[in-house]
Design a protein around this motif. Structure first.
Motif, PDB file in Angstrom:
ATOM      1  N   VAL A 202       0.864  -1.184   0.000  1.00 38.62           N
ATOM      2  CA  VAL A 202       0.000   0.000   0.000  1.00 38.62           C
ATOM      3  C   VAL A 202       0.898   1.232   0.000  1.00 38.62           C
ATOM      4  CG1 VAL A 202      -1.983  -1.051   1.180  1.00 38.62           C
ATOM      5  CG2 VAL A 202      -0.112  -0.084   2.528  1.00 38.62           C
ATOM      6  N   SER A 203       0.303   2.364  -0.280  1.00 37.88           N
ATOM      7  CA  SER A 203       1.043   3.624  -0.256  1.00 37.88           C
ATOM      8  C   SER A 203       0.381   4.591   0.708  1.00 37.88           C
ATOM      9  CB  SER A 203       1.118   4.233  -1.660  1.00 37.88           C
ATOM     10  OG  SER A 203      -0.183   4.480  -2.154  1.00 37.88           O
ATOM     11  N   SER A 204       1.074   5.681   0.969  1.00 33.89           N
ATOM     12  CA  SER A 204       0.538   6.765   1.796  1.00 33.89           C
ATOM     13  C   SER A 204       0.556   8.048   0.966  1.00 33.89           C
ATOM     14  CB  SER A 204       1.395   6.949   3.053  1.00 33.89           C
ATOM     15  OG  SER A 204       2.632   7.560   2.709  1.00 33.89           O
ATOM     16  N   ARG A 205       0.074   9.108   1.543  1.00 35.94           N
ATOM     17  CA  ARG A 205       0.144  10.389   0.855  1.00 35.94           C
ATOM     18  C   ARG A 205       1.589  10.817   0.629  1.00 35.94           C
ATOM     19  NH1 ARG A 205      -4.042  13.218   4.884  1.00 35.94           N
ATOM     20  NH2 ARG A 205      -3.422  11.360   6.061  1.00 35.94           N
ATOM     21  N   LEU A 206       2.500  10.355   1.508  1.00 37.31           N
ATOM     22  CA  LEU A 206       3.900  10.744   1.386  1.00 37.31           C
ATOM     23  C   LEU A 206       4.574  10.100   0.180  1.00 37.31           C
ATOM     24  CD1 LEU A 206       6.234  12.293   2.959  1.00 37.31           C
ATOM     25  CD2 LEU A 206       6.879  10.030   3.806  1.00 37.31           C
ATOM     26  N   ASN A 207       4.333   8.798  -0.040  1.00 39.01           N
ATOM     27  CA  ASN A 207       5.066   8.096  -1.103  1.00 39.01           C
ATOM     28  C   ASN A 207       4.177   7.701  -2.278  1.00 39.01           C
ATOM     29  OD1 ASN A 207       3.632   5.925  -0.037  1.00 39.01           O
ATOM     30  ND2 ASN A 207       5.367   4.503  -0.201  1.00 39.01           N
ATOM     31  N   GLN A 208       3.032   8.325  -2.412  1.00 41.40           N
ATOM     32  CA  GLN A 208       2.119   8.029  -3.521  1.00 41.40           C
ATOM     33  C   GLN A 208       2.855   8.138  -4.859  1.00 41.40           C
ATOM     34  OE1 GLN A 208      -1.286   7.261  -3.005  1.00 41.40           O
ATOM     35  NE2 GLN A 208      -1.239   6.632  -5.141  1.00 41.40           N
ATOM     36  N   GLY A 209       2.773   7.074  -5.676  1.00 43.45           N
ATOM     37  CA  GLY A 209       3.367   7.080  -7.001  1.00 43.45           C
ATOM     38  C   GLY A 209       4.813   6.635  -7.057  1.00 43.45           C
ATOM     39  N   LEU A 251      12.086   9.530  -3.670  1.00 44.38           N
ATOM     40  CA  LEU A 251      11.320  10.060  -2.541  1.00 44.38           C
ATOM     41  C   LEU A 251      12.107  11.163  -1.828  1.00 44.38           C
ATOM     42  CD1 LEU A 251       8.710   9.918  -0.960  1.00 44.38           C
ATOM     43  CD2 LEU A 251       9.664   8.062   0.403  1.00 44.38           C
ATOM     44  N   PHE A 252      13.426  11.019  -1.757  1.00 41.63           N
ATOM     45  CA  PHE A 252      14.238  12.061  -1.120  1.00 41.63           C
ATOM     46  C   PHE A 252      14.372  13.295  -2.005  1.00 41.63           C
ATOM     47  CE2 PHE A 252      16.051   8.236   1.105  1.00 41.63           C
ATOM     48  CZ  PHE A 252      15.447   8.523   2.323  1.00 41.63           C
ATOM     49  N   GLN A 253      14.185  13.101  -3.308  1.00 38.34           N
ATOM     50  CA  GLN A 253      14.146  14.284  -4.176  1.00 38.34           C
ATOM     51  C   GLN A 253      12.928  15.139  -3.853  1.00 38.34           C
ATOM     52  OE1 GLN A 253      14.379  12.763  -8.194  1.00 38.34           O
ATOM     53  NE2 GLN A 253      16.370  11.786  -7.832  1.00 38.34           N
ATOM     54  N   TYR A 255      11.423  15.010  -0.704  1.00 42.27           N
ATOM     55  CA  TYR A 255      11.503  15.402   0.704  1.00 42.27           C
ATOM     56  C   TYR A 255      12.929  15.169   1.216  1.00 42.27           C
ATOM     57  CZ  TYR A 255       6.449  14.758   0.153  1.00 42.27           C
ATOM     58  OH  TYR A 255       5.144  14.821  -0.277  1.00 42.27           O
ATOM     59  N   PRO A 256      13.865  16.017   0.838  1.00 41.69           N
ATOM     60  CA  PRO A 256      15.271  15.766   1.200  1.00 41.69           C
ATOM     61  C   PRO A 256      15.542  15.792   2.697  1.00 41.69           C
ATOM     62  CG  PRO A 256      14.998  17.954   0.208  1.00 41.69           C
ATOM     63  CD  PRO A 256      13.708  17.228   0.005  1.00 41.69           C
ATOM     64  N   THR A 257      14.715  16.477   3.492  1.00 40.00           N
ATOM     65  CA  THR A 257      14.981  16.559   4.929  1.00 40.00           C
ATOM     66  C   THR A 257      14.494  15.343   5.703  1.00 40.00           C
ATOM     67  OG1 THR A 257      12.909  17.748   5.355  1.00 40.00           O
ATOM     68  CG2 THR A 257      14.874  19.076   4.876  1.00 40.00           C
ATOM     69  N   LEU A 258      13.874  14.371   4.988  1.00 38.70           N
ATOM     70  CA  LEU A 258      13.374  13.167   5.664  1.00 38.70           C
ATOM     71  C   LEU A 258      14.353  12.002   5.594  1.00 38.70           C
ATOM     72  CD1 LEU A 258       9.582  13.140   4.673  1.00 38.70           C
ATOM     73  CD2 LEU A 258      10.711  14.185   6.646  1.00 38.70           C
ATOM     74  N   ARG A 259      15.548  12.248   5.074  1.00 36.32           N
ATOM     75  CA  ARG A 259      16.543  11.177   4.962  1.00 36.32           C
ATOM     76  C   ARG A 259      16.931  10.683   6.350  1.00 36.32           C
ATOM     77  NH1 ARG A 259      19.724   9.745   0.659  1.00 36.32           N
ATOM     78  NH2 ARG A 259      19.167  11.676  -0.431  1.00 36.32           N
ATOM     79  N   GLY A 260      16.910   9.341   6.514  1.00 35.14           N
ATOM     80  CA  GLY A 260      17.240   8.748   7.802  1.00 35.14           C
ATOM     81  C   GLY A 260      18.625   8.150   7.831  1.00 35.14           C
ATOM     82  N   ALA A 261      18.723   6.857   8.125  1.00 35.74           N
ATOM     83  CA  ALA A 261      20.019   6.197   8.275  1.00 35.74           C
ATOM     84  C   ALA A 261      20.450   5.550   6.961  1.00 35.74           C
ATOM     85  CB  ALA A 261      19.937   5.135   9.361  1.00 35.74           C
ATOM     86  N   ARG A 262      21.758   5.467   6.781  1.00 37.78           N
ATOM     87  CA  ARG A 262      22.294   4.624   5.713  1.00 37.78           C
ATOM     88  C   ARG A 262      22.244   3.193   6.219  1.00 37.78           C
ATOM     89  NH1 ARG A 262      28.175   4.280   2.517  1.00 37.78           N
ATOM     90  NH2 ARG A 262      27.471   2.510   1.226  1.00 37.78           N
ATOM     91  N   VAL A 263      21.546   2.328   5.479  1.00 41.93           N
ATOM     92  CA  VAL A 263      21.248   0.992   5.992  1.00 41.93           C
ATOM     93  C   VAL A 263      21.854  -0.135   5.163  1.00 41.93           C
ATOM     94  CG1 VAL A 263      19.118   1.678   7.159  1.00 41.93           C
ATOM     95  CG2 VAL A 263      19.039   1.033   4.740  1.00 41.93           C
ATOM     96  N   ASP A 264      22.538   0.178   4.077  1.00 46.97           N
ATOM     97  CA  ASP A 264      23.099  -0.883   3.244  1.00 46.97           C
ATOM     98  C   ASP A 264      24.428  -1.368   3.808  1.00 46.97           C
ATOM     99  OD1 ASP A 264      23.961   1.824   2.350  1.00 46.97           O
ATOM    100  OD2 ASP A 264      25.333   0.652   1.130  1.00 46.97           O
ATOM    101  N   HIS A 265      24.889  -2.482   3.272  1.00 45.27           N
ATOM    102  CA  HIS A 265      26.187  -3.047   3.626  1.00 45.27           C
ATOM    103  C   HIS A 265      27.186  -2.542   2.584  1.00 45.27           C
ATOM    104  CE1 HIS A 265      29.435  -5.822   4.307  1.00 45.27           C
ATOM    105  NE2 HIS A 265      28.776  -6.480   5.250  1.00 45.27           N
ATOM    106  N   PRO A 266      28.180  -1.751   2.988  1.00 42.27           N
ATOM    107  CA  PRO A 266      29.038  -1.102   1.986  1.00 42.27           C
ATOM    108  C   PRO A 266      29.870  -2.056   1.144  1.00 42.27           C
ATOM    109  CG  PRO A 266      29.890  -0.758   4.217  1.00 42.27           C
ATOM    110  CD  PRO A 266      28.532  -1.365   4.356  1.00 42.27           C
TER     111      PRO A 266
END
Length: 779
Positions: A202-209, A251-253, A255-266
């Motif tokens: 499902v989606s929300s208003r934040l990530n619609q599309g 999505l960060f394009q 809402y750039p201020t909503l960026r959280g943690a870097r979660v990948d394995h480098p």
């Protein structure tokens, strides 16, 4: 009079007018089983009165329970139960305290009671050993083996209910591959194929599309169908998600201020991936909307298991994030000490769990959130006291911190194990933290595993019934009422003789069972009275081999498939094989292009998988203790199988044929793992030694290993051609890094040819492999 005769005289099957779908399911199956003209009628539970020719089926409410108690029927007050009775008026009653045990009780009745005398069944009551037995990471229904060929979804879910499991995860991607963009040479996007996050449905208003609507709809439709089937058989549907998972950069394009943690394995990814900062109120609104929208679509969902800090998911500023503590701007300011950061991170975690629990509870008040604590070793002391009121834990042990293995192998005290059948005990000390959780309204789901995952993947149907029982009895003695089974059950259409899970089923109804008698009774059901003893003898030999096998970290779990060991040439110098000739298996390996595991079986990224000394100990013990009992089992099973044509009734011999091919396959799997251990020891010993005689011994050992693995591949080819059963997990659509495809024999032939060609190469591992880059301007 026999129960069967009584059922044939049933003229009316009655179920509650307001009740559960499983009551209708059981009534319909009963009607079909007795081939009667009886009618199914819905009535109030208060109108359930004894009368001849009536069969009542119900998940009992308070009034019905009180009525039964007033008639002198003793029902457990604090545990879940099932009840069957044929009273003096020849009225039948099939009742359960919870919807998820009704179908199991019905199946047990139909399979065990039909030839019993009615006089013995006037008030048959069983307390269920475990009040909740949920699935976790079901590889067949929802995870990476969901594309297994010839999979019958309803039959599989029905088997869950028959066995006495209670809760089942239902969220799966509808496509073989996830909608996660990667870049050339990167493997990381494949990790998103399992434990799909909430935003995949499902989606929300934040990530619609952000994701195509048709993709979301297809995933949601599959989730709905799984949930519908679960409810049909009385099971409780729920979710297993990696959260908070990374989101696309688009999505960060926005809402750039909503960026959280870097979660990948480098080392496993070649581009950074970030999730949303769940400390931000807008992101909290987003997750509230996601879980609400999902439950509006599927209100029967009753739990959400959250795995985190792996596979593209993680909580901000937690210690186990692969790139270290990091996150958005809203949780804690810079230059704080580790204790303050850990405390803030723990509060953020529990706030997220609480948000999801409370949002979902507005639709389903029973909703629970469960998590694993291993990833939160850096925050454990702050997180543990906050776990309460339907925020639960899944664990191998409540006494460990992080991913440490704190239980010994059943045969080798110097080898620690967890998360597999080898973890077959629980210490009494586990009771203290368990009671603490329970006092706060939380559960602990102790893991156990009697299936393919974590044990013998990709093989199907390997028997080890006594080892299965050991973990069940250990859990029961600890008074653990809630368990989580890892990896899913055996698909019943592919594994008709699944003794391990039959032991679990019997244990659910009778924790005081005699395991030897139980195994014999199961063997008698499979093979008949005259042949049961030999079947049990074969199982004992198999289990002796299983118990004495010394597992290789990662490879004896899912890594044998993920690292492609069955089709990958085991040669002394892997890079002597040209890169284009290795592509057939490297394309599907769970590695990045610079992972040293591609050329060194002892390594994976920057850590050692298997040490040289461990590998030597492993193959030495395997050679000393595994092959003889396996050979005995295969020989006995072959003789019994070949005896079948000489008998009037071949039915009792199908199980011997089935087990014969499965144990041959097990021998092949163990041989490849043994040879992997030889490779690790001999190649590294050769490179480290300066003694010419020692080096010569290593070369001889490697050449013998290559010869053995070639023979092993040929045996696998024979199995593929000869076996009339499905003995291995095979994709019905395409090969992926997590499942082999129907091209498996073709790949084995390539492996044989390469091993024959490179058998005599001098052992070598490039120590600088991971630092290579294509088109290096400095070379």
């Amino acid at each position: 009079m026999k129960v069967r005769e009584t059922l044939q005289k049933i003229r009316s099957i009655r179920i509650p007018e307001v009740g559960y779908p499983v009551e209708s399911t059981v009534a319909q199956e009963l009607l079909e089983s007795i081939e009667s003209n009886a009618a199914i009628k819905r009535i109030s539970q208060t109108d359930m009165k004894s009368d001849e020719g009536i069969f009542y089926i119900a998940v009992a409410d308070k009034d019905l329970i009180e009525s039964l108690v007033n008639k002198g029927i003793e029902l457990p007050s604090d545990k879940e139960w099932v009840f069957f009775s044929i009273d003096d008026k020849k009225c039948c009653w099939l009742l359960s305290s919870k919807s998820y045990f009704l179908y199991s009780a019905f199946s047990y009745l139909m399979e065990n009671f039909l030839e019993r005398d009615v006089s013995h069944l006037r008030g048959w009551v069983r307390e269920m050993s475990f009040s909740v037995e949920k699935s976790t990471f079901d590889i067949f229904l929802t995870q990476y083996a969901r594309i297994i060929r010839d999979f019958r979804r309803e039959r599989y879910i029905r088997e869950y209910a028959r066995l006495g499991l209670t809760h089942i995860e239902v969220n799966a991607l509808s496509t073989p591959d996830p909608k996660e963009e990667g870049i050339k040479g990167e493997f990381y996007s494949h990790f998103y194929t399992y434990c799909p996050a909430l935003d995949q449905f499902v989606s929300s208003r934040l990530n619609q599309g952000i994701y195509p609507q048709e993709y979301l709809n297809a995933n949601l439709d599959l989730l709905k169908e799984n949930a519908r089937l679960a409810v049909k058989y009385g099971l409780v549907p729920g979710l297993l998600c990696f959260e908070p998972r990374s989101v696309p950069e688009t999505l960060f394009q926005r809402y750039p201020t909503l960026r959280g943690a870097r979660v990948d394995h480098p080392f496993r990814s070649l581009k950074p991936r970030f999730n949303l900062s769940v400390a931000h109120p807008v992101v909290q609104n987003h997750y509230t909307e996601l879980i609400t929208n999902l439950l509006m679509e599927v209100p029967a969902l009753e739990f959400l298991s959250i795995w985190s800090n792996d596979s593209g998911a993680g909580f901000e500023h937690t210690k186990s994030l692969y790139v270290g503590r990091n996150g958005g701007a809203y949780l804690i300011r810079e230059w704080k000490d580790d204790e303050e950061i850990a405390n803030a991170a723990a509060l953020n975690i529990i706030n997220f769990f609480t948000l999801l629990r409370d949002s979902a509870s507005s639709i389903n008040p029973r909703f629970r959130v469960t998590t694993r604590l291993e990833s939160f070793y850096g925050e454990h002391q702050y997180l543990w006291p906050k776990l309460e009121d339907r925020i639960d834990v899944e664990a191998n042990s409540l006494l460990s911190r992080g991913w440490e293995s704190n239980y010994a192998h059943p045969q080798y005290p110097d080898v620690n194990v967890s998360g597999s059948a080898y973890h077959s005990t629980l210490r009494k000390k586990e009771r203290e933290p368990l009671e603490e959780l329970e006092s706060r309204g939380s559960y602990c789901f102790f893991y156990h595993s009697f299936g393919s995952h974590a044990n013998h993947e990709p093989l199907l149907g390997i028997p080890f019934p006594w080892l299965t029982h050991e973990k069940l009895i250990a859990s029961y003695k600890l008074k653990a009422r809630t368990l989580a089974h890892l990896g899913g059950i055996q698909p019943p259409d592919m594994v008709p003789f699944a003794v391990n899970q039959e032991v679990f089923r019997e244990f659910q109804f009778n924790p005081q069972l005699d395991i030897d008698k139980t195994v014999f009774n199961i063997a008698e059901q499979y093979a008949g009275k005259e042949q049961a003893e030999d079947l049990v003898k074969a199982w004992r030999w198999v289990e002796q081999a299983v118990r004495h096998f010394m597992p290789l970290p990662l490879y004896s779990h899912y890594g044998l498939v993920w690292q492609r060991l069955l089709v990958r040439p085991l040669v002394p110098h892997i890079e002597r094989i040209p890169e284009n000739e290795r592509a057939y298996y490297e394309k599907f390996m769970c590695t990045s292009i610079h992972n040293p595991n591609r050329i060194d079986l002892a390594q994976d990224v920057l850590f050692e998988l298997v040490s040289k000394d461990y590998a030597r100990k492993a193959f030495t013990r395997i050679d000393a203790h595994v092959w003889d009992p396996l050979a005995n089992a295969v020989d006995l099973l072959r003789k019994k199988m070949e005896l079948a044509p000489q008998m009037d009734d071949n039915h009792d011999f199908r199980v011997f044929e089935d087990q014969y091919f499965r144990i041959r396959a097990l021998r092949c799997l163990y041989e490849t793992l043994r040879n992997t251990a030889v490779w690790i020891y001999a190649v590294h010993e050769y490179l480290e030694s300066t003694d010419p005689e020692r080096k010569a011994d290593c070369r001889t050992l490697l050449e013998e290993m290559v010869d053995r693995e070639i023979l092993n591949c040929r045996e696998l080819l024979r199995l593929w051609k000869e076996a009339p059963i499905e003995w291995m997990i095979i994709s019905g659509t395409e090969e992926t890094p997590f499942i082999h495809g129907e091209n498996f024999p073709k790949l084995l032939k390539k492996k044989i040819a390469l091993m024959e060609r490179h058998k005599h190469d001098e052992p070598y591992i490039d120590p600088d492999y991971m630092f290579r880059i294509p088109n290096n301007p400095y070379e």
